[in-house]
Enzyme design. Structure first.
Site, PDB file in Angstrom:
ATOM      1  N   GLY A  53     -37.130  10.979 -14.775  1.00  0.00           N
ATOM      2  CA  GLY A  53     -37.866  12.083 -14.145  1.00  0.00           C
ATOM      3  C   GLY A  53     -37.137  13.407 -14.056  1.00  0.00           C
ATOM      4  O   GLY A  53     -37.765  14.460 -14.088  1.00  0.00           O
ATOM      5  N   GLU A 108     -32.513  14.585  -8.577  1.00  0.00           N
ATOM      6  CA  GLU A 108     -33.759  13.806  -8.570  1.00  0.00           C
ATOM      7  C   GLU A 108     -34.928  14.747  -8.808  1.00  0.00           C
ATOM      8  O   GLU A 108     -34.879  15.902  -8.374  1.00  0.00           O
ATOM      9  CB  GLU A 108     -33.955  13.221  -7.152  1.00  0.00           C
ATOM     10  CG  GLU A 108     -33.702  11.755  -7.012  1.00  0.00           C
ATOM     11  CD  GLU A 108     -34.831  10.904  -7.521  1.00  0.00           C
ATOM     12  OE1 GLU A 108     -35.394  11.209  -8.585  1.00  0.00           O
ATOM     13  OE2 GLU A 108     -35.133   9.901  -6.857  1.00  0.00           O
ATOM     14  N   ASP A 112     -39.881  10.437  -2.762  1.00  0.00           N
ATOM     15  CA  ASP A 112     -41.176   9.946  -2.283  1.00  0.00           C
ATOM     16  C   ASP A 112     -40.906   9.035  -1.085  1.00  0.00           C
ATOM     17  O   ASP A 112     -40.744   9.506   0.039  1.00  0.00           O
ATOM     18  CB  ASP A 112     -41.864   9.212  -3.441  1.00  0.00           C
ATOM     19  CG  ASP A 112     -43.330   8.945  -3.191  1.00  0.00           C
ATOM     20  OD1 ASP A 112     -43.732   8.882  -2.023  1.00  0.00           O
ATOM     21  OD2 ASP A 112     -44.085   8.785  -4.160  1.00  0.00           O
ATOM     22  N   LYS A 140     -41.406  14.931  -0.649  1.00  0.00           N
ATOM     23  CA  LYS A 140     -42.703  14.715   0.012  1.00  0.00           C
ATOM     24  C   LYS A 140     -42.608  14.703   1.535  1.00  0.00           C
ATOM     25  O   LYS A 140     -43.624  14.762   2.217  1.00  0.00           O
ATOM     26  CB  LYS A 140     -43.344  13.414  -0.485  1.00  0.00           C
ATOM     27  CG  LYS A 140     -43.965  13.547  -1.857  1.00  0.00           C
ATOM     28  CD  LYS A 140     -45.008  12.471  -2.129  1.00  0.00           C
ATOM     29  CE  LYS A 140     -45.769  12.768  -3.400  1.00  0.00           C
ATOM     30  NZ  LYS A 140     -46.628  11.646  -3.811  1.00  0.00           N
ATOM     31  N   ASP A 168     -44.207  11.813 -14.485  1.00  0.00           N
ATOM     32  CA  ASP A 168     -45.147  11.184 -15.405  1.00  0.00           C
ATOM     33  C   ASP A 168     -46.289  10.467 -14.698  1.00  0.00           C
ATOM     34  O   ASP A 168     -46.232  10.184 -13.506  1.00  0.00           O
ATOM     35  CB  ASP A 168     -44.419  10.141 -16.267  1.00  0.00           C
ATOM     36  CG  ASP A 168     -44.057   8.882 -15.468  1.00  0.00           C
ATOM     37  OD1 ASP A 168     -43.431   9.016 -14.399  1.00  0.00           O
ATOM     38  OD2 ASP A 168     -44.418   7.773 -15.900  1.00  0.00           O
ATOM     39  N   ARG A 174     -44.966  14.182 -18.994  1.00  0.00           N
ATOM     40  CA  ARG A 174     -43.654  14.668 -18.555  1.00  0.00           C
ATOM     41  C   ARG A 174     -43.369  16.050 -19.145  1.00  0.00           C
ATOM     42  O   ARG A 174     -42.578  16.808 -18.586  1.00  0.00           O
ATOM     43  CB  ARG A 174     -42.538  13.718 -19.006  1.00  0.00           C
ATOM     44  CG  ARG A 174     -42.538  12.354 -18.319  1.00  0.00           C
ATOM     45  CD  ARG A 174     -41.231  11.638 -18.607  1.00  0.00           C
ATOM     46  NE  ARG A 174     -41.294  10.207 -18.344  1.00  0.00           N
ATOM     47  CZ  ARG A 174     -41.000   9.635 -17.172  1.00  0.00           C
ATOM     48  NH1 ARG A 174     -40.638  10.378 -16.153  1.00  0.00           N
ATOM     49  NH2 ARG A 174     -41.081   8.330 -17.042  1.00  0.00           N
TER      50      ARG A 174
HETATM   51  C1  PRP Z   1     -39.743   8.133  -9.566  1.00  0.00           C
HETATM   52  C2  PRP Z   1     -39.057   9.458  -9.351  1.00  0.00           C
HETATM   53  C3  PRP Z   1     -37.985   9.149  -8.367  1.00  0.00           C
HETATM   54  C4  PRP Z   1     -38.543   7.997  -7.563  1.00  0.00           C
HETATM   55  C5  PRP Z   1     -38.996   8.487  -6.242  1.00  0.00           C
HETATM   56  O1  PRP Z   1     -39.033   7.446 -10.544  1.00  0.00           O
HETATM   57  O2  PRP Z   1     -38.553   9.977 -10.557  1.00  0.00           O
HETATM   58  O3  PRP Z   1     -36.801   8.724  -9.019  1.00  0.00           O
HETATM   59  O4  PRP Z   1     -39.668   7.471  -8.302  1.00  0.00           O
HETATM   60  O5  PRP Z   1     -39.636   7.467  -5.521  1.00  0.00           O
HETATM   61  P1  PRP Z   1     -39.054   6.825  -4.178  1.00  0.00           P
HETATM   62  O6  PRP Z   1     -38.528   7.963  -3.319  1.00  0.00           O
HETATM   63  O7  PRP Z   1     -40.297   6.199  -3.590  1.00  0.00           O
HETATM   64  O8  PRP Z   1     -38.014   5.826  -4.526  1.00  0.00           O
HETATM   65  P2  PRP Z   1     -39.646   6.268 -11.418  1.00  0.00           P
HETATM   66  O9  PRP Z   1     -39.150   4.960 -10.871  1.00  0.00           O
HETATM   67  O10 PRP Z   1     -41.122   6.442 -11.548  1.00  0.00           O
HETATM   68  O11 PRP Z   1     -38.923   6.484 -12.805  1.00  0.00           O
HETATM   69  P3  PRP Z   1     -38.890   7.783 -13.770  1.00  0.00           P
HETATM   70  O12 PRP Z   1     -37.876   8.729 -13.168  1.00  0.00           O
HETATM   71  O13 PRP Z   1     -38.429   7.214 -15.076  1.00  0.00           O
HETATM   72  O14 PRP Z   1     -40.270   8.395 -13.827  1.00  0.00           O
END
Ligand code: PRP
Length: 183
Positions: A53, A108, A112, A140, A168, A174
């Protein structure tokens, strides 16, 4: 501002609204770069991008940090229900760079639930860095269980499903240069 409705990158999907356009993102990333430059007047700085991400944010951010630094990456996977983070995180790629004694800035795209950061930060802390901070483009502000607050935050994120600028939906979108919420 890019017209989302006419954007061929969306392959027929409809964007509800553009939450952050290219100009807004670029201006904030420049501010973050200046903040980070000022926060690290000396010592080794290792910028660690959490993939996938953060890949676009990281590339733009490091070009706005006007002091020496190194870049490496982390690839983490969460297990469990795809919609609800399970809290179990495993590293698929571990940085080759030594973390000991260095100032580490973990980058990051979005905070979330905060579960990814909780797991990764405790794992990185064990490697005795001089300091360990988080820079998140989006936050968030719903992560009640977050044990590590981000020192640098780009924007408070609306509570919508966001795509673009690295974020994504099922690995798509992305590459949008803006951040939008999907219909
Ligand atoms: C997403 C995003 C953060 C994480 C946040 O990654 O990029 O790393 O989730 O969520 P959280 O605070 O609830 O842990 P994802 O696992 O979708 O992988 P990506 O980065 O490859 O999209």
């Amino acid at each position: 501002m890019t017209s989302a409705l006419a954007d061929p990158r969306l392959s027929g999907r409809t964007v509800r609204r553009i939450a952050f356009d290219e100009e807004t993102i670029a201006a904030r990333v420049a501010e973050l770069g200046a903040e980070i430059t000022a926060a690290y007047p000396d010592g080794d700085l290792l910028v660690l991008g959490l993939l996938k991400g953060s890949f676009i944010f990281l590339s733009d951010l490091v070009r706005q940090i006007t002091r020496p630094l190194q870049v490496d990456f982390l690839v983490a996977v969460s297990y469990g229900d795809a919609m609800v983070s399970s809290g179990t995180v495993r590293l698929l790629y571990d940085p080759e760079t030594r973390l000991e004694g260095k100032q580490i800035l973990l980058v990051e795209d979005i905070v979330d639930s905060g579960r990814t950061l909780n797991k990764l930060m405790s794992l990185l802390e064990e490697r005795s860095p001089r300091s360990l901070e988080i820079c998140a483009l989006l936050h968030k502000r719903i992560a009640d269980e977050l044990h590590y607050e981000a020192r640098f935050v780009g924007f408070d994120a609306p509570h919508e499903f966001l795509v673009g600028y690295g974020l994504d939906h099922a690995e798509n979108f992305r590459h949008l240069p803006y951040i939008a919420s999907l219909q």
